[in-house]
Design a protein around this motif. Sequence first.
Motif, PDB file in Angstrom:
ATOM      1  N   SER A  82      24.944  -2.227   9.444  1.00 35.04           N
ATOM      2  CA  SER A  82      25.291  -1.936   9.187  1.00 35.04           C
ATOM      3  C   SER A  82      24.485  -0.213  10.475  1.00 35.04           C
ATOM      4  N   ALA A  83      25.226   0.848  10.031  1.00 32.20           N
ATOM      5  CA  ALA A  83      24.367   1.810  11.097  1.00 32.20           C
ATOM      6  C   ALA A  83      22.900   1.965  11.258  1.00 32.20           C
ATOM      7  N   LYS A  84      22.089   1.572  10.315  1.00 33.78           N
ATOM      8  CA  LYS A  84      21.042   1.824  10.275  1.00 33.78           C
ATOM      9  C   LYS A  84      20.241   0.743  11.307  1.00 33.78           C
ATOM     10  N   GLU A  85      20.502  -0.402  10.350  1.00 35.12           N
ATOM     11  CA  GLU A  85      20.535  -1.415  11.700  1.00 35.12           C
ATOM     12  C   GLU A  85      20.483  -1.142  13.096  1.00 35.12           C
ATOM     13  N   ILE A  86      21.564  -1.058  13.655  1.00 35.94           N
ATOM     14  CA  ILE A  86      22.378  -0.640  14.840  1.00 35.94           C
ATOM     15  C   ILE A  86      20.921   0.615  15.555  1.00 35.94           C
ATOM     16  N   ALA A  87      20.874   1.472  14.582  1.00 37.04           N
ATOM     17  CA  ALA A  87      20.098   2.067  15.102  1.00 37.04           C
ATOM     18  C   ALA A  87      18.671   1.722  15.013  1.00 37.04           C
ATOM     19  N   GLU A  88      18.147   1.100  14.058  1.00 35.38           N
ATOM     20  CA  GLU A  88      16.619   0.474  14.645  1.00 35.38           C
ATOM     21  C   GLU A  88      16.212  -0.420  15.847  1.00 35.38           C
ATOM     22  N   GLU A  89      17.499  -1.156  16.334  1.00 39.27           N
ATOM     23  CA  GLU A  89      17.914  -2.073  16.757  1.00 39.27           C
ATOM     24  C   GLU A  89      17.657  -1.385  17.998  1.00 39.27           C
ATOM     25  N   ILE A  90      18.686  -0.098  18.821  1.00 39.32           N
ATOM     26  CA  ILE A  90      18.743   0.464  20.151  1.00 39.32           C
ATOM     27  C   ILE A  90      17.592   1.831  20.120  1.00 39.32           C
ATOM     28  N   SER A  91      17.068   1.681  19.012  1.00 39.51           N
ATOM     29  CA  SER A  91      15.607   2.881  18.869  1.00 39.51           C
ATOM     30  C   SER A  91      14.317   2.135  20.082  1.00 39.51           C
ATOM     31  N   GLU A  92      14.625   0.668  20.010  1.00 34.81           N
ATOM     32  CA  GLU A  92      13.215   0.236  20.577  1.00 34.81           C
ATOM     33  C   GLU A  92      14.118  -0.355  22.173  1.00 34.81           C
ATOM     34  N   LEU A  93      15.449   0.357  22.402  1.00 27.27           N
ATOM     35  CA  LEU A  93      15.733  -0.047  24.155  1.00 27.27           C
ATOM     36  C   LEU A  93      15.507   1.308  25.135  1.00 27.27           C
ATOM     37  N   ASP A  94      15.374   1.006  26.037  1.00 29.70           N
ATOM     38  CA  ASP A  94      15.795   2.730  27.122  1.00 29.70           C
ATOM     39  C   ASP A  94      16.835   2.711  26.825  1.00 29.70           C
ATOM     40  N   THR A  95      16.787   4.509  26.915  1.00 29.97           N
ATOM     41  CA  THR A  95      17.690   5.249  26.714  1.00 29.97           C
ATOM     42  C   THR A  95      19.416   4.230  27.258  1.00 29.97           C
ATOM     43  N   ASP A  96      19.632   3.952  28.747  1.00 27.07           N
ATOM     44  CA  ASP A  96      20.752   3.920  29.204  1.00 27.07           C
ATOM     45  C   ASP A  96      21.425   2.008  28.672  1.00 27.07           C
ATOM     46  N   ASP A  97      20.386   1.380  28.381  1.00 32.24           N
ATOM     47  CA  ASP A  97      20.647   0.101  27.411  1.00 32.24           C
ATOM     48  C   ASP A  97      21.690   0.038  26.162  1.00 32.24           C
ATOM     49  N   ALA A  98      20.604   1.483  25.244  1.00 28.72           N
ATOM     50  CA  ALA A  98      21.477   1.783  24.060  1.00 28.72           C
ATOM     51  C   ALA A  98      22.336   2.350  24.591  1.00 28.72           C
ATOM     52  N   ALA A  99      22.784   3.059  25.660  1.00 29.99           N
ATOM     53  CA  ALA A  99      24.156   4.162  25.453  1.00 29.99           C
ATOM     54  C   ALA A  99      24.878   3.031  26.022  1.00 29.99           C
ATOM     55  N   ASP A 100      24.877   2.123  26.052  1.00 29.42           N
ATOM     56  CA  ASP A 100      25.756   1.139  27.369  1.00 29.42           C
ATOM     57  C   ASP A 100      25.923   0.664  25.495  1.00 29.42           C
ATOM     58  N   ILE A 101      25.105   0.542  24.663  1.00 26.79           N
ATOM     59  CA  ILE A 101      25.731  -0.597  23.429  1.00 26.79           C
ATOM     60  C   ILE A 101      26.435   0.594  22.433  1.00 26.79           C
ATOM     61  N   VAL A 102      26.089   1.623  22.536  1.00 23.61           N
ATOM     62  CA  VAL A 102      26.972   3.085  21.789  1.00 23.61           C
ATOM     63  C   VAL A 102      27.871   3.261  21.988  1.00 23.61           C
ATOM     64  N   ALA A 103      28.407   2.744  23.358  1.00 22.87           N
ATOM     65  CA  ALA A 103      29.494   2.889  24.005  1.00 22.87           C
ATOM     66  C   ALA A 103      30.522   1.901  23.096  1.00 22.87           C
ATOM     67  N   GLU A 104      30.129   0.988  23.001  1.00 18.69           N
ATOM     68  CA  GLU A 104      30.858  -0.046  23.171  1.00 18.69           C
ATOM     69  C   GLU A 104      31.750   0.095  21.435  1.00 18.69           C
ATOM     70  N   LEU A 105      30.513   1.015  20.528  1.00 18.02           N
ATOM     71  CA  LEU A 105      30.750   0.693  19.117  1.00 18.02           C
ATOM     72  C   LEU A 105      32.385   1.188  19.204  1.00 18.02           C
ATOM     73  N   PRO A 106      32.941   1.523  17.690  1.00 18.89           N
ATOM     74  CA  PRO A 106      33.861   1.730  16.896  1.00 18.89           C
ATOM     75  C   PRO A 106      33.977   3.501  17.860  1.00 18.89           C
ATOM     76  N   LYS A 107      35.134   4.819  17.873  1.00 17.54           N
ATOM     77  CA  LYS A 107      34.117   5.627  17.515  1.00 17.54           C
ATOM     78  C   LYS A 107      33.739   6.174  16.326  1.00 17.54           C
ATOM     79  N   GLU A 108      34.476   5.803  15.426  1.00 14.73           N
ATOM     80  CA  GLU A 108      34.207   6.693  13.875  1.00 14.73           C
ATOM     81  C   GLU A 108      32.652   5.933  13.298  1.00 14.73           C
ATOM     82  N   MET A 109      32.176   5.138  14.119  1.00  5.43           N
ATOM     83  CA  MET A 109      30.975   4.620  13.617  1.00  5.43           C
ATOM     84  C   MET A 109      29.666   5.370  14.561  1.00  5.43           C
ATOM     85  N   VAL A 110      29.412   6.338  16.484  1.00  7.09           N
ATOM     86  CA  VAL A 110      29.147   6.407  16.938  1.00  7.09           C
ATOM     87  C   VAL A 110      27.970   7.095  16.309  1.00  7.09           C
TER      88      VAL A 110
END
Length: 451
Positions: A82-110
Amino acid sequence: MTPFKLSEEFLAEIEQLIADQKDTEILALLEEVHYADVAEVINELTKDEATYLIKLLDTVKTSDVLTELDEDIREAILASLSAKEIAEEISELDTDDAADIVAELPKEMVQEVISEIEDKGHAKDIVDLLRYNENSAGGLMAKELVKVNENWNVLTCVKEMRAQAENVRRVHSIYVVDDEGKLKGRLSLKDLLTTSTKTHISEVYIPKVDSVNVNEDPEEVARIMSKYDLEAIPVVDEIGRLVGRITIDDIVDVIKEEAEKDYQMAAGITQDVEGDDSIWKLTRARLPWLIIGMMGGIGAASIINSFQAVMIQYKILLIFVPLIQATAGNVGVQSSAIMVQGLANDTVKGEVVKRLLKEFMLGLINGLVLASIVLLISHFAFNTEYLVSATICIALMSVIIIAALIGTFIPVFLDSRGIDPAVATGPFITTGNDIFGILIYFTIAKIILGF
């Protein structure tokens, strides 16, 4: 510590524990396993098994695991979260790694994922990074860094550094900025510790600091960091404001990707592909150069066909055609490979004419050695006439010299036209030299033997 090695037994045990939903045993088994090794395990699991494991492990560990997964596996796992579960995961990452993962998501989910991130400052930094081209320093950098104002005194500086360092995993450098956020220099930890607490930073910072622009090419960033042996480099925007930093681990990834791309191009593969890609994608990547190679073969066959008369009188010449073609291709690839490497590392210095002259002399020496060997073999092993043997040797020397010059010139020419010179080391050079080699071979034979 013994390096982790994934075995079939270990993988089978994990799969069985997942099937039996023995969570406690799974956690105990993976407790001391590095996140990169956990990613290696997950890459071998099914989608459902991988998702189960990601949801079971703690967020701190799985966030790092996600960055190490194969893209296809990560995409499948994220699609099941879910969006919340993904948010919890990337909250622990540095911004560059988090941005890379978010960029791979479907546009409607970003937007949904970004809104679920509790740390709004972290979310803002991720959004800021998403606006940069992924093939630029801005798309490579992270926002986490330690910076101090040149107008602070040492005491204030230390307090601010402590607060900032809480969000930075590794502090490579302390950067100094002015009131507008423009990069002024860097601060030595030794100077900071040995200076009075009332001293202003402007009096002790080091004004010389290497930096790159947000629009800089990643390969150029890698070259600069390699040249000056940097563990991190600050990134500035168009007006010189400090906006992030790039660390050595990110540059290692860039170098690895560039090496893989060049290796594939040298092999005649025009797209970035992997072994498990679809047959259609692999075909599209390989077929163009195979067609070029085939046309080159047809061209060589046409040249041989035009010299049919000589085949009747001097059949021995045909025996050495594979030798001429193979030698021309090998020499060309050797020369072009050295030039491509030099261009990539920015170690190619001097005028092109001097480089060509050097390759000419090298080709001449190699040609003399190889021609001498062929002269002996052709005369004693094939009972070839002296004039015919001499013809083969002179043609071989000429082919070697021409192939070396072509292999040197083509990469430089392509580079000057903004084309990746790595393309020159593959079928382009091999096919070209095959044709030139055959043409030179029979032309010299015609001149010397007079047919």
